[in-house]
Design a protein around this motif. Sequence first.
Motif, mmCIF file in Angstrom:
data_model
loop_
_atom_site.group_PDB
_atom_site.id
_atom_site.type_symbol
_atom_site.label_atom_id
_atom_site.label_comp_id
_atom_site.label_asym_id
_atom_site.label_seq_id
_atom_site.Cartn_x
_atom_site.Cartn_y
_atom_site.Cartn_z
ATOM 1 N N CYS A 187 0.838 -1.197 0.000
ATOM 2 C CA CYS A 187 0.000 0.000 0.000
ATOM 3 C C CYS A 187 0.872 1.245 0.000
ATOM 4 N N VAL A 188 0.594 2.146 -0.933
ATOM 5 C CA VAL A 188 1.247 3.452 -0.937
ATOM 6 C C VAL A 188 0.119 4.442 -0.712
ATOM 7 N N MET A 228 3.872 7.403 11.993
ATOM 8 C CA MET A 228 4.532 6.306 11.303
ATOM 9 C C MET A 228 4.588 6.571 9.805
ATOM 10 N N ILE A 229 5.788 6.431 9.246
ATOM 11 C CA ILE A 229 6.001 6.674 7.818
ATOM 12 C C ILE A 229 5.690 5.422 7.013
ATOM 13 N N MET A 230 6.175 4.309 7.512
ATOM 14 C CA MET A 230 6.059 3.081 6.727
ATOM 15 C C MET A 230 6.167 1.871 7.636
ATOM 16 N N MET A 231 5.831 0.721 7.098
ATOM 17 C CA MET A 231 6.081 -0.525 7.819
ATOM 18 C C MET A 231 6.320 -1.662 6.838
ATOM 19 N N VAL A 232 7.074 -2.653 7.304
ATOM 20 C CA VAL A 232 7.180 -3.900 6.555
ATOM 21 C C VAL A 232 6.834 -5.024 7.511
ATOM 22 N N ALA A 233 6.246 -6.069 6.975
ATOM 23 C CA ALA A 233 5.991 -7.280 7.749
ATOM 24 C C ALA A 233 6.446 -8.451 6.893
ATOM 25 N N THR A 234 7.164 -9.360 7.508
ATOM 26 C CA THR A 234 7.631 -10.543 6.777
ATOM 27 C C THR A 234 7.300 -11.797 7.575
ATOM 28 N N SER A 235 7.103 -12.885 6.879
ATOM 29 C CA SER A 235 6.910 -14.158 7.571
ATOM 30 C C SER A 235 7.742 -15.222 6.881
ATOM 31 N N PRO A 263 4.337 8.294 -8.448
ATOM 32 C CA PRO A 263 3.250 7.315 -8.408
ATOM 33 C C PRO A 263 3.360 6.189 -9.440
ATOM 34 N N ALA A 264 3.743 6.520 -10.675
ATOM 35 C CA ALA A 264 3.774 5.488 -11.718
ATOM 36 C C ALA A 264 4.871 4.442 -11.468
ATOM 37 N N MET A 265 5.859 4.803 -10.668
ATOM 38 C CA MET A 265 6.994 3.899 -10.453
ATOM 39 C C MET A 265 6.971 3.221 -9.087
ATOM 40 N N THR A 266 6.308 3.843 -8.119
ATOM 41 C CA THR A 266 6.419 3.372 -6.736
ATOM 42 C C THR A 266 5.959 1.930 -6.570
ATOM 43 N N LEU A 276 10.637 -16.238 1.967
ATOM 44 C CA LEU A 276 9.548 -15.693 2.791
ATOM 45 C C LEU A 276 8.227 -16.302 2.359
ATOM 46 N N LEU A 277 7.347 -16.493 3.317
ATOM 47 C CA LEU A 277 6.008 -16.974 2.997
ATOM 48 C C LEU A 277 5.169 -15.798 2.498
ATOM 49 N N ASP A 278 5.434 -14.629 3.067
ATOM 50 C CA ASP A 278 4.690 -13.441 2.659
ATOM 51 C C ASP A 278 5.461 -12.190 3.103
ATOM 52 N N ALA A 279 5.155 -11.082 2.479
ATOM 53 C CA ALA A 279 5.743 -9.803 2.898
ATOM 54 C C ALA A 279 4.771 -8.689 2.536
ATOM 55 N N TRP A 280 4.522 -7.822 3.497
ATOM 56 C CA TRP A 280 3.660 -6.662 3.253
ATOM 57 C C TRP A 280 4.481 -5.389 3.428
ATOM 58 N N VAL A 281 4.149 -4.397 2.630
ATOM 59 C CA VAL A 281 4.798 -3.090 2.758
ATOM 60 C C VAL A 281 3.714 -2.011 2.719
ATOM 61 N N ILE A 282 3.775 -1.103 3.678
ATOM 62 C CA ILE A 282 2.937 0.111 3.627
ATOM 63 C C ILE A 282 3.897 1.294 3.677
ATOM 64 N N HIS A 283 3.731 2.234 2.765
ATOM 65 C CA HIS A 283 4.593 3.428 2.775
ATOM 66 C C HIS A 283 3.722 4.635 2.527
ATOM 67 N N ARG A 284 3.863 5.637 3.386
ATOM 68 C CA ARG A 284 3.042 6.835 3.261
ATOM 69 C C ARG A 284 3.755 7.940 2.485
ATOM 70 N N TYR A 285 2.960 8.876 1.974
ATOM 71 C CA TYR A 285 3.500 10.080 1.361
ATOM 72 C C TYR A 285 2.657 11.254 1.860
ATOM 73 N N GLY A 286 3.088 12.454 1.538
ATOM 74 C CA GLY A 286 2.377 13.639 2.003
ATOM 75 C C GLY A 286 3.064 14.231 3.216
ATOM 76 N N ARG A 287 2.324 15.044 3.967
ATOM 77 C CA ARG A 287 2.919 15.773 5.092
ATOM 78 C C ARG A 287 2.698 14.998 6.394
ATOM 79 N N LEU A 288 3.796 14.661 7.064
ATOM 80 C CA LEU A 288 3.723 13.893 8.307
ATOM 81 C C LEU A 288 4.378 14.683 9.436
ATOM 82 N N THR A 289 3.818 14.566 10.625
ATOM 83 C CA THR A 289 4.395 15.272 11.763
ATOM 84 C C THR A 289 5.158 14.297 12.659
#
Lengths: 82, 145
Positions: B3-4, B87-94, B50-53, B70-83
């Motif tokens: 998710c971006v 949290m900017i991003m996260m990864v999860a791996t199994s 956006p077209a490349m991310t 890995l059995l699975d891997a999730w990535v969330i990465h945010r954009y825009g203005r953060l204070t």
Amino acid sequence: MITVVYFAWLRERIGTGREEIETQAKTVAQLVAELSAQDSYHAAAFADLRAVRVAVDQVLCDFDTPIAAAKEVAFFPPMTGG
Amino acid sequence: MICVQSAPFDLGDIANRFAVAQAGAGAIVTFSGVVRGDGGLLALEIEHYPAMTLPAITDMVDGARARFGLLDAWVIHRYGRLTVGEMIMMVATSAPHRKDAFAGAEYLMDYLKSRAPFWKKEHHRDGAAWVAAKDSDEALLARWG
């Protein structure tokens, strides 16, 4: 016609994030030379290519990459994700 | 799942959803990156291509899955203005075992840092400046060959 997109300080220095241009350039390097000759904004942005990365059709590549069949060329600084 | 997004995410909720989806995994690792309040930082502005991310992150996830089994891997990465504190991003791996889950998460972090098309701009009281990439981050990437 080719679409050229810019990000981060390259976008700010050039003053736009996107432009459509007619070009005879066969490689990224030739495109950079053409753009730099266009005005001082482009010239300033491309003054030090060690600080610039390029993607052709959303794939990271080098300055000697051919662009004859490319639709979009992107210029940006080294990435700072994570 | 990749998710971006500009919206915040709920780390606990995502970690739980990831965990229950991992039948057969003996190890789950999650990492999240947070906006640091160093030097009077007011906000972090994150720009992306956006077209490349999504394609770039998909390649990284495919690479990590193949390399570390890995059995699975999730990535969330945010954009825009953060204070500060957001949290900017996260990864999860199994993976079947922890070594590969940790290594997979580190591999993904190293690639996201230096090869995912994001750029950070730091806003301070007296102005704003783009964050420069660090040589040390390139060195971390180089260890994966």
